[in-house]
Structures are given as structure tokens and as C-alpha cells.
Write a protein that holds these residues in place. Structure first.
Motif, short mmCIF file in Angstrom:
data_model
loop_
_atom_site.label_atom_id
_atom_site.label_comp_id
_atom_site.label_asym_id
_atom_site.label_seq_id
_atom_site.Cartn_x
_atom_site.Cartn_y
_atom_site.Cartn_z
N ARG A 192 50.81 41.74 97.97
CA ARG A 192 51.49 42.61 96.99
C ARG A 192 51.15 42.12 95.58
N ILE A 193 50.84 43.07 94.71
CA ILE A 193 50.51 42.72 93.33
C ILE A 193 51.53 43.31 92.36
N ASP A 194 52.72 43.66 92.88
CA ASP A 194 53.75 44.21 92.00
C ASP A 194 54.24 43.13 91.04
N GLY A 195 54.78 43.56 89.92
CA GLY A 195 55.26 42.62 88.91
C GLY A 195 54.21 42.23 87.90
N ASN A 196 52.99 42.81 88.04
CA ASN A 196 51.91 42.52 87.09
C ASN A 196 51.72 41.00 86.93
N PRO A 197 51.36 40.30 88.01
CA PRO A 197 51.20 38.84 87.91
C PRO A 197 49.95 38.46 87.13
N THR A 198 49.89 37.19 86.72
CA THR A 198 48.65 36.67 86.16
C THR A 198 47.68 36.45 87.31
N PHE A 199 46.41 36.27 86.98
CA PHE A 199 45.45 36.04 88.05
C PHE A 199 45.77 34.75 88.81
N ARG A 200 46.22 33.73 88.09
CA ARG A 200 46.56 32.47 88.75
C ARG A 200 47.71 32.68 89.76
N GLU A 201 48.70 33.49 89.36
CA GLU A 201 49.82 33.79 90.27
C GLU A 201 49.34 34.60 91.47
N LEU A 202 48.45 35.56 91.22
CA LEU A 202 47.91 36.36 92.32
C LEU A 202 47.12 35.48 93.28
N LEU A 203 46.37 34.54 92.74
CA LEU A 203 45.59 33.64 93.57
C LEU A 203 46.49 32.83 94.50
#
Length: 265
Positions: free
Chosen positions: A34-45
């Protein structure tokens, strides 16, 4: 879309007694992020890492069993659950040694697409090599070419700005206004040989050169950049080149690391 599902390949030989057996054990773990919340790339990683490790911990579950349990709506023209495959091949293939024989790998052209899009990445001495396999019923070649360019551009951008939020990354393609700024190696060679270039006294001759000179100045910490300056002589290296590539991409100028070695000014 904030719920992304892709599949991947796994050898599924996680026991020592399976390593030398002849047979096809490959399984398709499903990675749902899930990519909701507009995470940073580091958070997505970090999210992707957790999902991937969890999937590897359950790699013994056959894909067919998962399909039977979830019972998704079936369509004979496409894979159930996921239609995009992403595979990173980071295990070196050791050459086969046979007495009296010399064995080498032979590339076989695959004319059948099992997925809507499949991307195979392999670590090489020159960096990541990518192979795209896609359904021609769904995509034109130009669309995949544009997708590949944007993917490469995104990789450079996340290396430079890993704490940037997803909606802040800009992608330009072949059909965008920025595409007119794209530099090809042939254009660089032509510019180097032209009389106007020799008589320019090192001053940028167009908007693209002015933009690149400004980026070089910012990244290298040098006040004035000449078109005759050598990137490596000014202290540039492969890491700095990635920063320049990412900043150039944000301005719609597509470069690759190979450009810095082929055209060092």
C-alpha cells in the motif's frame, strides 16, 4: 491507485537437499504494498522490504493454492491475482564445467508474454541490466520504451532524494513538452565537431547547455563551467554523475552514466 500488487519469481530451493535435484521448483510469491499516505521513498522501501520478507517466509505455499483460496474472478487471457512480474536476478550463474566440452549460455527469444508486463533486472559489472517482456495486445513498443525511460529516470531520482515524497517525483516521457530537451549521444558528438562549438570560448550555446552548466556548477561546487571542461578533471565521479543525471531529469534532460564516459565535456 494506492494498493499495488506485483508478482516475482523465487527458486523455492530453500532446503539443502533440494539444491542438486533436477526439476522446476520456481514459485510466484505475490507482493502487495500500500502506498497510501504519500510516503517518502525511504518509507516505501521499508514497506516493500517487510512485505517481501513476509512473502519469502511463506514461499512454500504454491501459487495455485493461493488462487484456490482467494478465488478471484478468472479470465483465461490473463494471470489471476497479479498481471505484472518483477524479478531481480542477483545470484551469479556459475559456468558449467563438463569434461571435454565448452558450454555457454544462449539467449532464446521469447515471443510469448505470460504477463501484461514482466521486468527482469540483473546485476552486472556495468550496473543493472533490464529486459522488458510485454503483451503486444495491450502495449505499443513506444509505450514500453517510454516506460523504461521513466523507470530509469525514477531510479536516478530516488538515489539522490530518498526522503522525497512519492508525489514530488517528476516523470517526463517521449510525449511531454520536456522531451524536446532530450540529449542523444549523436547530438553531443555533432556539437563537439561543429565550428560554432570550437569558437564558443566555452560559453553554453543553447538552453540545454545552459541548464547542464548550472547543474554542474551546483553539484561540483564550481562557480563557472565551460563547455570545454572535463567532468572528471573537475573532480566528478560515478556517484556525482548520478546526482547530475537526477537533477537533469527533473529539467527534462535525459542522460545516462555512459554519456559521462563517452562525452566527458
Amino acid at each position: 491507485q494506492d494498493d499495488i500488487v506485483v508478482g516475482t519469481d523465487i527458486a523455492n530451493r530453500n532446503r539443502q537437499e533440494l539444491e542438486n535435484l533436477i526439476g522446476f521448483f520456481v514459485n510466484h510469491p505475490v507482493l502487495r504494498t500500500r502506498i497510501d499516505g504519500n510516503p517518502t521513498f525511504r518509507e516505501l522501501l521499508q514497506r516493500v522490504r517487510e512485505v517481501t520478507l513476509d512473502a519469502y517466509a511463506h514461499q512454500d505455499l504454491p501459487f495455485d493454492k493461493l488462487v484456490s483460496a482467494l478465488r478471484p474472478e478468472r479470465d483465461l487471457s490473463r494471470m489471476p491475482i497479479f498481471q505484472v512480474l518483477l524479478v531481480v536476478r542477483n545470484t551469479p550463474i556459475e559456468p558449467m564445467q563438463l569434461s571435454g566440452l565448452k558450454v555457454s549460455l544462449m539467449e532464446v527469444e521469447n515471443l510469448t508474454a505470460k504477463f501484461d508486463v514482466a521486468l527482469f533486472l540483473e546485476e552486472t559489472a556495468d550496473g543493472l541490466a533490464a529486459v522488458w517482456n510485454f503483451s503486444t495486445d495491450l502495449f505499443e513498443h513506444s509505450t514500453i520504451e517510454r516506460m523504461a525511460e521513466q523507470f530509469e529516470q525514477l531510479l536516478h531520482s530516488v538515489v539522490v532524494s530518498p526522503d522525497q515524497r512519492l508525489d514530488e517525483f517528476e516523470l517526463t516521457g517521449l510525449d511531454t513538452p520536456h522531451a524536446a530537451k532530450t540529449i542523444s549521444p549523436a547530438a553531443r558528438v555533432h556539437a563537439a565537431k561543429s565550428p560554432a562549438y570550437a569558437a564558443s570560448n566555452g560559453k553554453p550555446q543553447n538552453a540545454v547547455e545552459e541548464t547542464l552548466a548550472a547543474i554542474w556548477s551546483q553539484v561540483l561546487g564550481i562557480e563557472r563551467i565551460s563547455t570545454h571542461d572535463n567532468f572528471f578533471a573537475l573532480g566528478g565521479d560515478s556517484i556525482i554523475s548520478i546526482q547530475i543525471i537526477a537533477r537533469a531529469a527533473q529539467q527534462g534532460i535525459r542522460l545516462t552514466p555512459k554519456h559521462f564516459f563517452q562525452h566527458q565535456t
